[in-house]
Design an enzyme around this catalytic site. Structure first.
Site, PDB file in Angstrom:
ATOM      1  N   LYS A  31     -54.619  60.330 -69.144  1.00  0.00           N
ATOM      2  CA  LYS A  31     -55.255  61.637 -69.624  1.00  0.00           C
ATOM      3  C   LYS A  31     -55.904  61.601 -71.068  1.00  0.00           C
ATOM      4  O   LYS A  31     -57.058  61.634 -71.467  1.00  0.00           O
ATOM      5  CB  LYS A  31     -54.301  62.920 -69.599  1.00  0.00           C
ATOM      6  N   THR A  52     -56.602  58.394 -72.290  1.00  0.00           N
ATOM      7  CA  THR A  52     -57.616  57.578 -72.181  1.00  0.00           C
ATOM      8  C   THR A  52     -58.820  58.238 -71.801  1.00  0.00           C
ATOM      9  O   THR A  52     -59.968  57.865 -72.241  1.00  0.00           O
ATOM     10  CB  THR A  52     -57.136  56.321 -71.237  1.00  0.00           C
ATOM     11  N   ARG A 101     -53.091  65.143 -79.402  1.00  0.00           N
ATOM     12  CA  ARG A 101     -51.616  65.365 -79.979  1.00  0.00           C
ATOM     13  C   ARG A 101     -51.344  63.869 -80.824  1.00  0.00           C
ATOM     14  O   ARG A 101     -51.565  62.835 -80.371  1.00  0.00           O
ATOM     15  CB  ARG A 101     -50.736  65.855 -78.963  1.00  0.00           C
ATOM     16  N   LYS A 103     -42.303  53.538 -73.244  1.00  0.00           N
ATOM     17  CA  LYS A 103     -43.689  53.912 -73.121  1.00  0.00           C
ATOM     18  C   LYS A 103     -44.630  53.151 -73.996  1.00  0.00           C
ATOM     19  O   LYS A 103     -45.696  52.893 -73.407  1.00  0.00           O
ATOM     20  CB  LYS A 103     -43.630  55.350 -73.571  1.00  0.00           C
ATOM     21  N   ALA A 163     -44.155  68.979 -74.085  1.00  0.00           N
ATOM     22  CA  ALA A 163     -45.081  69.703 -73.250  1.00  0.00           C
ATOM     23  C   ALA A 163     -44.249  70.386 -72.243  1.00  0.00           C
ATOM     24  O   ALA A 163     -44.769  70.988 -71.242  1.00  0.00           O
ATOM     25  CB  ALA A 163     -46.031  68.691 -72.391  1.00  0.00           C
ATOM     26  N   PHE A 198     -49.266  66.963 -69.637  1.00  0.00           N
ATOM     27  CA  PHE A 198     -48.826  66.970 -68.190  1.00  0.00           C
ATOM     28  C   PHE A 198     -49.995  67.488 -67.309  1.00  0.00           C
ATOM     29  O   PHE A 198     -51.159  67.343 -67.600  1.00  0.00           O
ATOM     30  CB  PHE A 198     -47.603  67.680 -67.793  1.00  0.00           C
ATOM     31  N   PHE A 254     -59.117  52.485 -60.932  1.00  0.00           N
ATOM     32  CA  PHE A 254     -58.430  51.123 -61.068  1.00  0.00           C
ATOM     33  C   PHE A 254     -58.914  50.237 -60.459  1.00  0.00           C
ATOM     34  O   PHE A 254     -59.513  50.218 -59.302  1.00  0.00           O
ATOM     35  CB  PHE A 254     -56.870  51.684 -60.703  1.00  0.00           C
ATOM     36  N   TRP A 291     -61.758  52.720 -69.324  1.00  0.00           N
ATOM     37  CA  TRP A 291     -60.759  51.792 -69.673  1.00  0.00           C
ATOM     38  C   TRP A 291     -61.418  50.475 -69.838  1.00  0.00           C
ATOM     39  O   TRP A 291     -61.169  49.873 -70.777  1.00  0.00           O
ATOM     40  CB  TRP A 291     -59.450  51.819 -68.557  1.00  0.00           C
TER      41      TRP A 291
END
Lengths: 586, 586
Positions: free
Chosen positions: B80, B82, B103, B114, B295, B323, B411, B440
């Site tokens: 999200k 990205t 954020r 992460k 979140a 989310f 992807f 990406w």
């Protein structure tokens, strides 16, 4: 920058907020610091590239290097920071290019009993709100690096108890076997929070463990802070972090932050904190503010890097060390100067009529309570009796081969006869000079005499010598400090302390310098022993290792590393208006 | 700024460090932000004066306001952030002036599993090291303000237990009688530290008390963070802090931070944190990065102030919510937009082949383990079965009257047939468009189609409506969210939850909006229920009040507010070189 002085002197924050600040990049360029090395953090704070001070042999030595220390203080403090700032402003008044190099104060006590720590009256560092709150976040970075390491140790104990050797091998790791009862690192927070002194962590279910008793210190007591203060560059910081002994394995062998593979991430968290902060005095001189290690369990001095930079860009660098000359100054010489390679030229010893009367047998001085009359009326007898403390501190300074100027930090209730008495005693005890300083009420103008006296004292060639060679054993070094600095008849080690010293020698830590942890209120370990105590022995209860900072610290008496909030804490006065302007921060 | 793209795509940090950054003051002036409102924090970060967004009625409304949300994600996340960054860069490619509003990520998870959170590949916010570590210290300021309040409560309990009513009166205070078992605030730290989930504090002697069981949350779970995110200006921040209910007295009455006289000092600690941070995308657009409330137990959106500023200086403001649309987006609309007064124009719903296959019954997706073959080979059956989740999320967006564009975050293992299937289903379910996005691998060029689709969708007049009016009872509001957003048949309240709801209504908190705390992995409360679950009821275990943030949050299922470190944590890869350059931060 001109500031209009008022009488009576307004509150610190009123004075600070009435000042017209210069842009910090102008302050930096005025010092000759290259613009490329200056990172503004807003218009009035900057970070300075640590590379400017990275290598002592390369840094052009230019400045006279002055340390400000004090006699044994009362709990109110005797105005050492204010004198440091005042002296720099005083140098300005006599046409010299001077900068201050100060510690960043811990934020916790700001909300407790202490209030601000940026100097006071017309001798302050501004913006004082930023100085006292967050600054550029260095203490927070220290907390984060420290707490990451603590979390890494507990997490490793948890995962090693849960998974097989084979599982660790598959991940390319091998078990360290940390002893849950051998964890040597607690957690830290930059807050006065008494309930965190002793805690049990890891309650809940298995995945919330391990269950252990542990503790929090205030952040400035972290070894990481001492490391940041002593590191000479990034590579040195990185390797010192790696050397921190943070746990012991089940066989008693030390485990380092490097063993836990966390030192690299800790260094990453500190990459900006390594850069000294530049602020300004009320009269527009530069002030480096960088690192604030505890002055009892650590060495209590601002950073090596800031001083190394400062000496390249000013004629006089004035730096403060923590507490009295027995504490911060001895460590300044034997620990900090040994790390930095810088040689001090003169010492300013701050004395007050108040503290000397307390040493002469005056009634107790308690923060938050009115001063007894003995302190607000002339009393030459009490003062004369207290002079032993001044004489002893001057003896300590002389022991290091450095000239000392006594700065009598004046109060409105002092009398001329009291000042004369101090001056006579100081000169008799070998001070180069003793000068009444009125910087709190008058700013630099009030400290011009002091600046002239310091200029004279520092003019000669420094004959500085360390108290002890590193080759002495740890025990010998401790005995030398106790005898030659504190005036003890000898040292009594508990069995545990003696055992630790033996172990540290055998583990190869015997060549480290010593950082004594004792009270600042007496030359002895006992705060009740005023003046210059004689006929006593120093008890060493326990000995601890700070392998990353690079010192061994013996604990003499009770040393609190987590203050509490009082019944009416300072935070109750603090507020902001709709524009974000802060009030009530004294 | 030109960046030379490589194939295969290098690591995030390699790309970020190869970028030539523009000076942040140039980015700001390019947006038309007045220079006097820009405080540089080093050359590549700035804080922007909150006054620019202080009053919604005064702020010139200029931009189309776009929210980026997602279908129910897998534990790997569906890109999200990205996509948000890519879309802004895509707008740049089609000649539009766009900014991102994101954020600030919590630092704790960066060291756990992460890694970085600044986007990825050729769609990133830079400098990514600063984005991921400290930034300008806002989270640290939140921690300090929160922990000051927690220390104030415990210290008050201690002092009230120790001193008489008369002693308090003499200080100008009166006893609050806080119940040691009624403390409603824990402590926070920005670290993944499992052993702090459940702690006992106040061990030792009486002066180290009170002895209590307590807990630590990760800092972004603090109500102070939610308050900072929702405050419209300094006065609003100050009064929200004062309204925080941090304890209950022995009679069960709420005690606020104002009652403890600590809200002013908390606001002082947050005076700079209130200013949004400005960074840049890899392609030189501005990116506001400000606040990062959790979140699930909080509303999971960046700050009101940053968005209010952003809409005055760009044509498109793209902001991400936490989310899926059931979680962050619903709260974005019903909590954040209600606070800000801003009206959204379009939603971008991020979907991936991977997540849709998981919803169609694919095998478990676990961080750190290789993806099962079902995800790396074409599988139209699994994908088709998972489409129910996409359809449900599009239904949620439609419920708010806003057009939705589906962004298929591509992807390398995806096939054209899989993309076609998603696009057909999306259009059938009422999406304005569905576009494959390759940001990406290709940066803005890969998101130009997406930007064009969003431009078209946002061109009309917004028909935005809230899900519920505040006048509904708390119970009605919860039931509406459960039924109309999650698709539940009804809500089951425990007796405790029902009792709390009744008490909150009677205490005057009934008109607050609802901030549901539930899993992000399912539209239901049960992470195992994939797709669009039907025939289930939502269990509400407990209801809590965030009176300062201004919402009531019902707890549905287990919500962890303190992550732990895994057996091979990400910090093991992170290091610095002798120049302070960071490596291993992904």
């Amino acid at each position: 920058m001109a500031i209009e002085r008022k009488n009576p002197v307004p509150s610190d924050i009123e004075i600070a907020q009435s000042a017209e600040l210069e842009r910090i990049s102008d302050i930096a360029s005025g010092l000759g610091i290259p613009a490329g090395a200056v990172e503004e953090y807003g218009p009035y704070k900057a970070k300075i590239d640590w590379r400017l001070g990275g290598a002592s042999e390369k840094a052009p030595r230019k400045a006279k290097y002055i340390n400000v220390t004090a006699i044994s203080p009362t709990p109110l403090g005797e105005g050492k920071t204010t004198t440091t700032v005042g002296l720099v402003q005083g140098f300005g008044k006599i046409g010299k290019n001077a900068v201050a190099a100060l510690r960043q104060p811990s934020m916790g006590p700001t909300f407790g009993i202490k209030g601000g720590a940026a100097g006071g009256g017309y001798s302050q560092i501004i913006p004082m709100e930023d100085f006292n709150l967050h600054l550029t976040g260095d203490i927070h970075a220290v907390s984060a690096a420290h707490n990451l390491c603590a979390a890494a140790v507990d997490a490793r104990i948890y995962h090693e108890s849960r998974w097989s050797d084979g599982y660790f091998e598959k991940m390319g790791l091998s078990k360290l076997n940390p002893d849950p009862h051998g964890v040597a690192i607690g957690r830290v927070v930059d807050m006065n929070d008494r309930v965190l002194r002793h805690v049990v962590t890891g309650m809940g279910s298995r995945a919330d463990g391990p269950l252990r008793q542990s503790h929090f210190d205030i952040s400035v007591a972290s070894e990481v802070m001492a490391i940041l203060a002593l590191a000479s560059d990034m590579a040195d910081l990185r390797s010192r972090l790696g050397r921190m002994v943070v746990a012991y394995d089940t066989k008693g062998n030390p485990l380092t932050a490097e063993d836990f593979k966390v030192a690299g991430a800790m260094a990453a968290l500190l990459k900006d904190a390594l850069k000294p902060n530049l602020l300004q005095t009320l009269e527009g001189q530069g002030a480096f503010v960088h690192t604030g290690p505890f002055a009892n369990i650590a060495h209590g001095n601002s950073s090596v890097i800031a001083d190394r930079i400062a000496v390249g860009y000013a004629d006089y660098v004035v730096t403060e060390s923590g507490f009295g000359s027995d504490m911060g100054m001895e460590k300044f010489f034997d620990i900090k100067c040994r790390s930095s390679g810088l040689v001090p030229d003169a010492v300013v010893l701050v004395a007050t009529v108040r503290a000397l009367k307390a040493h002469g047998g005056g009634p107790a001085v308690t923060p938050g309570k009115p001063l007894p009359a003995a302190y607000t009326e002339e009393n030459l007898e009490l003062l004369g009796n207290g002079m032993a403390n001044l004489t002893a501190h001057l003896g300590i300074v002389r022991r290091f081969g450095i000239p000392a100027v006594v700065a009598i930090n004046s109060f409105p209730t002092d009398t001329q006869a009291e000042w004369d008495l101090i001056r006579d005693a100081a000169l008799k005890a070998g001070a180069s000079d003793a000068v009444v300083s009125r910087h709190w009420a008058l700013g630099g103008e009030g400290a011009a005499d002091l600046a002239e006296a310091v200029e004279k004292a520092a003019a000669g060639k420094s004959e500085f010598k360390f108290l002890y060679p590193l080759e002495n054993t740890l025990t010998e070094k401790i005995e030398k400090i106790a005898g030659e600095v504190y005036g003890a008849d000898g040292v009594d080690f508990t069995a545990a302390a003696a055992e630790t010293l033996e172990r540290l020698e055998s583990q190869g830590y015997g060549k480290l310098p010593i950082c004594m942890a004792k009270t600042q209120y007496s030359l002895s370990h006992d705060p009740a022993l005023k003046g210059a105590p004689r006929g006593w022995r120093l008890p060493v209860r326990e000995v601890r290792l700070a392998a990353g900072a690079g010192f061994v610290y013996p604990i003499c008496g009770d040393i609190s590393t987590m203050p509490g909030l009082p019944s009416k804490p300072a935070f109750m006065n603090i507020d902001v208006d709709a524009e974000g302007r802060i009030s009530g921060l004294f």
